[in-house]
Design a protein around this motif. Structure first.
Motif, short mmCIF file in Angstrom:
data_model
loop_
_atom_site.label_atom_id
_atom_site.label_comp_id
_atom_site.label_asym_id
_atom_site.label_seq_id
_atom_site.Cartn_x
_atom_site.Cartn_y
_atom_site.Cartn_z
N TYR A 126 0.80 -1.23 0.00
CA TYR A 126 0.00 0.00 0.00
C TYR A 126 0.83 1.28 0.00
CZ TYR A 126 -4.04 -2.93 0.67
OH TYR A 126 -5.02 -3.88 0.48
N ASN A 127 2.14 1.16 -0.09
CA ASN A 127 2.99 2.35 -0.04
C ASN A 127 2.62 3.38 -1.11
OD1 ASN A 127 4.75 2.62 2.07
ND2 ASN A 127 6.34 1.34 1.18
N GLN A 128 2.46 2.93 -2.35
CA GLN A 128 2.22 3.89 -3.42
C GLN A 128 0.89 4.61 -3.23
OE1 GLN A 128 3.51 3.68 -7.66
NE2 GLN A 128 1.38 3.14 -8.02
N ARG A 129 -0.15 3.86 -2.90
CA ARG A 129 -1.45 4.49 -2.70
C ARG A 129 -1.40 5.52 -1.58
NH1 ARG A 129 -6.98 1.39 -1.01
NH2 ARG A 129 -6.74 0.55 -3.10
N LEU A 130 -0.83 5.14 -0.43
CA LEU A 130 -0.82 6.04 0.71
C LEU A 130 0.07 7.25 0.46
CD1 LEU A 130 -0.86 3.69 3.82
CD2 LEU A 130 -2.73 4.48 2.36
N TYR A 131 1.18 7.02 -0.25
CA TYR A 131 2.05 8.16 -0.57
C TYR A 131 1.30 9.16 -1.45
CZ TYR A 131 5.55 10.98 -2.88
OH TYR A 131 6.25 12.04 -3.40
N ARG A 132 0.62 8.66 -2.47
CA ARG A 132 -0.09 9.56 -3.37
C ARG A 132 -1.16 10.35 -2.62
NH1 ARG A 132 -0.82 5.46 -8.55
NH2 ARG A 132 0.92 6.28 -9.78
N VAL A 133 -1.87 9.68 -1.73
CA VAL A 133 -2.90 10.37 -0.95
C VAL A 133 -2.27 11.43 -0.05
CG1 VAL A 133 -4.64 10.11 0.85
CG2 VAL A 133 -4.50 8.44 -1.00
N THR A 147 -6.16 3.58 4.62
CA THR A 147 -6.17 4.87 3.93
C THR A 147 -6.73 5.96 4.81
OG1 THR A 147 -6.42 3.75 1.79
CG2 THR A 147 -6.95 6.10 1.86
N ARG A 148 -7.78 5.65 5.59
CA ARG A 148 -8.35 6.65 6.50
C ARG A 148 -7.33 7.10 7.54
NH1 ARG A 148 -12.77 3.29 6.14
NH2 ARG A 148 -12.40 2.38 8.20
N ILE A 149 -6.52 6.16 8.02
CA ILE A 149 -5.47 6.51 8.99
C ILE A 149 -4.47 7.47 8.34
CG2 ILE A 149 -3.50 5.61 10.29
CD1 ILE A 149 -5.12 3.09 10.81
N ALA A 150 -4.08 7.18 7.10
CA ALA A 150 -3.13 8.03 6.40
C ALA A 150 -3.73 9.41 6.13
CB ALA A 150 -2.70 7.38 5.09
N ALA A 162 -17.38 4.50 -4.03
CA ALA A 162 -17.68 4.03 -2.67
C ALA A 162 -16.40 3.90 -1.84
CB ALA A 162 -18.40 2.68 -2.74
N GLU A 163 -15.34 3.36 -2.43
CA GLU A 163 -14.07 3.20 -1.71
C GLU A 163 -13.47 4.56 -1.35
OE1 GLU A 163 -12.48 -1.00 -3.69
OE2 GLU A 163 -12.08 0.91 -4.68
N THR A 164 -13.57 5.52 -2.27
CA THR A 164 -13.05 6.85 -2.01
C THR A 164 -13.85 7.53 -0.89
OG1 THR A 164 -12.36 7.08 -4.31
CG2 THR A 164 -12.58 9.11 -3.04
N ALA A 165 -15.16 7.39 -0.93
CA ALA A 165 -16.01 7.97 0.11
C ALA A 165 -15.67 7.38 1.47
CB ALA A 165 -17.48 7.73 -0.23
#
Length: 230
Positions: A40-47, A87-90, A165-168
């Motif tokens: 999940y590094n790439q996703r969380l970094y981008r966010v 993702t919510r934590i990040a 839904a996932e983004t929300a």
């Protein structure tokens, strides 16, 4: 002949699920947390990068988010996806960091100064790498120009490819709000991206070196002992 796509699909099929990794971590195999981080590094970094707009601070956000997730892993109750929970934590940590940064900047006197498995890949030509790096900086600047409310939505939906839904779920918004903000963000970015002839996936790349740096820092701070690599 086996294609890269076939090889990647085979790797995903063999990889343990998030639920299996969490079960093993809770059972005492803490080293499995490294696999979750690399997943999940790439996703969380981008966010995080989309919120704080600073690469170094985004790395700090990732480290703290992973430490928080590891410490509170027992609180994950499987009601939603682990990816959404993480993702919510990040997002929470990134927003807190953004507020701290904004407050510090306001107090200064005027005049003060995203999965990343370790797989071999060919080294790019130096000239090509320089051009790509410059282009990514230009494209990252395009995203940075978006208003704070729109950047995380755009990054999750159009860069990471999450569903509405996932983004929300990840951002704690309603699906209607996600749709509205995404529509506005796309309208703002469409012309700029078309001029560059690039795709959203080319934005906010998370390199292997940064991935290793974040993982190593979290492992050191958490005390997790990993298996010796061959």
């Amino acid at each position: 002949m086996t294609t890269n796509a076939t090889f990647s699909t085979a790797l995903r099929a063999e990889a343990p699920s998030d639920e299996e990794l969490i079960r093993r971590i809770r059972a005492g195999d803490a080293a499995m947390f490294e696999t979750l981080m690399r997943r999940y590094n790439q996703r969380l970094y981008r966010v995080a990068r989309g919120i704080v707009r600073d690469e170094s601070e985004a790395e700090d956000v990732l480290q703290q988010a992973y430490l928080n997730a590891y410490t509170h892993l027992h609180q994950y109750e499987h009601r939603g996806s682990f990816a959404g929970w993480l993702t919510r934590i990040a997002v929470h940590e990134a927003l807190a960091g953004y507020r701290r940064h904004a407050a510090a900047a306001f107090a200064e006197p005027i005049g003060s100064d995203g999965g990343c498995d370790r797989l071999a890949s060919p080294s790019p030509d130096p000239e090509q790498a320089a051009v790509s790096s410059e282009l990514r900086r230009d494209l990252d600047a395009i995203i940075d120009a978006l208003a704070d409310a729109y950047r995380p939505v755009f990054v999750l939906r159009d860069v990471e490819g999450l569903t509405t839904a996932e983004t929300a779920e990840a951002l704690g918004l309603s699906e209607d709000v996600v749709k509205t903000r995404l529509h506005r963000a796309r309208a703002m970015l469409r012309e700029a991206l078309a001029r560059e002839g690039r795709r959203p996936g080319d934005l906010l790349r998370f390199g292997l070196e940064r991935c290793d740096r974040v993982v190593a820092a979290v492992l050191a701070r958490s005390g997790i002992r990993t298996r010796t690599r061959p």
